[in-house]
Enzyme design. Structure first.
Site, PDB file in Angstrom:
ATOM      1  N   THR A 136       0.709  -1.242  -0.117  1.00 52.72           N
ATOM      2  CA  THR A 136      -0.061   0.064  -0.008  1.00 52.72           C
ATOM      3  C   THR A 136       0.702   1.096  -0.075  1.00 52.72           C
ATOM      4  O   THR A 136       2.023   1.252   0.601  1.00 52.72           O
ATOM      5  CB  THR A 136      -0.915   0.044   1.437  1.00 52.72           C
ATOM      6  N   ASP A 137       0.109   2.440  -0.511  1.00 50.20           N
ATOM      7  CA  ASP A 137       1.206   3.520  -0.443  1.00 50.20           C
ATOM      8  C   ASP A 137       1.053   4.213   1.173  1.00 50.20           C
ATOM      9  O   ASP A 137       1.904   5.184   1.405  1.00 50.20           O
ATOM     10  CB  ASP A 137       0.123   4.689  -1.329  1.00 50.20           C
ATOM     11  N   GLU A 138       0.154   3.654   1.774  1.00 52.44           N
ATOM     12  CA  GLU A 138       0.226   4.001   3.487  1.00 52.44           C
ATOM     13  C   GLU A 138       1.285   3.812   4.224  1.00 52.44           C
ATOM     14  O   GLU A 138       1.551   4.462   5.022  1.00 52.44           O
ATOM     15  CB  GLU A 138      -0.895   3.318   4.207  1.00 52.44           C
ATOM     16  N   TYR A 161      -2.105  -0.541  10.987  1.00 49.63           N
ATOM     17  CA  TYR A 161      -2.301  -1.221   9.619  1.00 49.63           C
ATOM     18  C   TYR A 161      -0.987  -0.800   8.836  1.00 49.63           C
ATOM     19  O   TYR A 161      -0.423  -1.822   8.264  1.00 49.63           O
ATOM     20  CB  TYR A 161      -3.580  -0.519   9.187  1.00 49.63           C
ATOM     21  N   LYS A 165       2.027  -3.454   7.392  1.00 50.14           N
ATOM     22  CA  LYS A 165       2.235  -3.570   6.011  1.00 50.14           C
ATOM     23  C   LYS A 165       3.773  -3.171   5.870  1.00 50.14           C
ATOM     24  O   LYS A 165       4.634  -3.845   4.923  1.00 50.14           O
ATOM     25  CB  LYS A 165       1.252  -2.809   5.163  1.00 50.14           C
TER      26      LYS A 165
END
Ligand code: NAD
Ligand code: DAU
Length: 355
Positions: A136-138, A161, A165
């Site tokens: 993810t970009d997060e 989260y 990741k």
């Protein structure tokens, strides 16, 4: 080229769209879909394709070492596309333990099993093997008003989260540098489209909007996300599996930044137009309710997807206007799917099918 692919989390939102893409476009690939069927896993999302010859579903946990080793050996898996994860930021704030278990320990267990089958067992070279980790970009943190995340941006995860990741991304990269495991990583922005669980902003607003319920907007509604139609994401993943350079990461994004209030207002206008105003005669924007902000809410994400464009020739096929129109039409045409999620009956489908 023929492949035997282990898709993890194939009953989730993106995984189900990916399985469908493979069945349509790569008919000679064998697909093993391994999914634990958590609340986010829905067999109904693949009901119509479940008896295809080259598709095989296995209910199981990516933390189960014995099961993974057996699957790798029995099916001679040469490709892993790893979607399985706890994916919802709000749940990670109230209950992070599952995120650590599945996203970190699960990814580690999968890496170990791939390493055992492809490297330790001396099964004859890994030139054709690929382990694609869907991320993810997060992991890059939060942007101010300007700037874009590139593959060189330092990791700065800020929710349980995104931290889980980021941990899994680091482990995947470590298995490349330490053991030469043939890995690839993709970091994608916010997806939308068919089969998304209605805890996420777009399906939640569509579902509540149709039922005349409140539309909760966190904080001031000014947080920005970069929205990408799920099929475009899936096509990018398939391309990276086939043509990506082992050891590399690829950012994937929609070139489509919008703040949350803009998204919610647009969905309200589309529903008003497609199904008519609320019974009171009011527009659906009257349902918008500003609620307490998410803890640690990242302000803005935006992806620079130049690398995958320049090196692999991928850009999104659909504009946001096209993608969101297809999406709203899909949810309107598939009320049965949404209703089965909302009333919980989708959970019973597995028992009926598999005992
Ligand atoms: P999802 O929550 O809809 O689906 C997750 C799937 O994984 C479910 O089918 C669930 O049953 C399965 N699963 C969970 N724990 C498992 C375990 N221990 N063993 C086996 N299966 C398990 O998620 P999604 O939105 O489809 O996201 C898929 C992947 O893509 C995730 O890794 C997520 O981090 C990543 N991602 C999502 C987005 C997005 O916008 N949704 C964007 C970028 C990256
Ligand atoms: O950026 C990629 C990520 O996108 C993925 O890695 C995650 O798995 C995926 O869940 C998604 O995370 P977000 O937190 O951005 O998605 P969500 O749909 O939960 O929220 C989108 C934005 O809308 C976010 O700024 C929070 C806000 N929001 C969300 C909900 C559910 C609201 O304002 N109201 C809501 O009710």
């Amino acid at each position: 080229m023929k492949k035997t692919v282990l898709v993890t989390g194939g009953c989730g939102f993106i995984g189900a769209n990916f399985v469908r893409l493979l069945l349509e476009t790569r008919p000679d690939w064998q697909i093993i879909n391994l999914d634990k069927l958590t609340y986010a896993g829905n067999l109904l999302s693949l009901e119509d394709i479940s008896d295809q010859e080259n598709y095989h579903f296995v209910k199981g946990d990516i933390c189960d070492k014995g099961l993974l080793e057996k699957l790798f050996a029995d099916h001679q898996i040469d490709t892993v596309v790893h979607f399985a994860a706890e994916s919802h930021v709000d749940r990670s704030i109230t209950g992070p333990a599952e995120f650590i278990q599945t996203n970190i320990v699960g990814t580690f267990t999968l890496l170990e099993s791939a390493k055992k089958q492809w490297l330790d067992n001396g099964s004859g070279g890994t030139e054709l093997c690929r382990f694609l980790h869907v991320s993810t970009d997060e992991v890059y943190g939060s942007l101010g008003a300007t700037g874009l995340f590139t593959e060189e941006t330092n990791y700065d995860p800020r929710s349980p989260y995104s931290a889980s990741k980021a941990s899994s991304d680091h482990l995947v990269r470590a298995y490349f540098h330490t053991y030469d495991l043939p890995i690839l990583i993709t970091n994608c922005s916010n997806n939308y489209g068919p089969y998304q669980f209605p805890e996420k902003l777009i399906p939640l607003v569509l579902n509540n909007g149709l039922q005349g319920k409140e539309l909760p907007v966190y904080g001031d509604g000014g947080n920005v996300r970069d929205w990408l139609y799920v099929r475009d994401h899936c096509e990018a993943i398939a391309l990276v599996v086939e043509q990506g350079v082992v050891g590399e990461s690829y950012n994937i994004g929609g070139h489509n930044e919008m703040n949350n209030l803009q998204v919610v207002e647009l969905l309200c206008a589309m529903l008003d137009e497609k199904v008519g105003m609320l019974p009171s005669g009011e527009p659906r924007t009257s349902l918008i309710t500003f609620v307490n902000d998410r803890l640690g809410h990242d302000r803005r994400y935006a992806i620079d997807a130049d690398k995958i464009d320049q090196q692999l020739g991928w850009t999104p096929k659909l504009t946001f206007e096209q993608g969101i129109d297809k999406t709203v039409d899909w949810y309107l045409a598939n009320r049965v799917w949404m209703d089965s999620v909302m009333d919980g009956s989708y959970r019973k489908y597995y028992e009926k099918m598999y005992g």
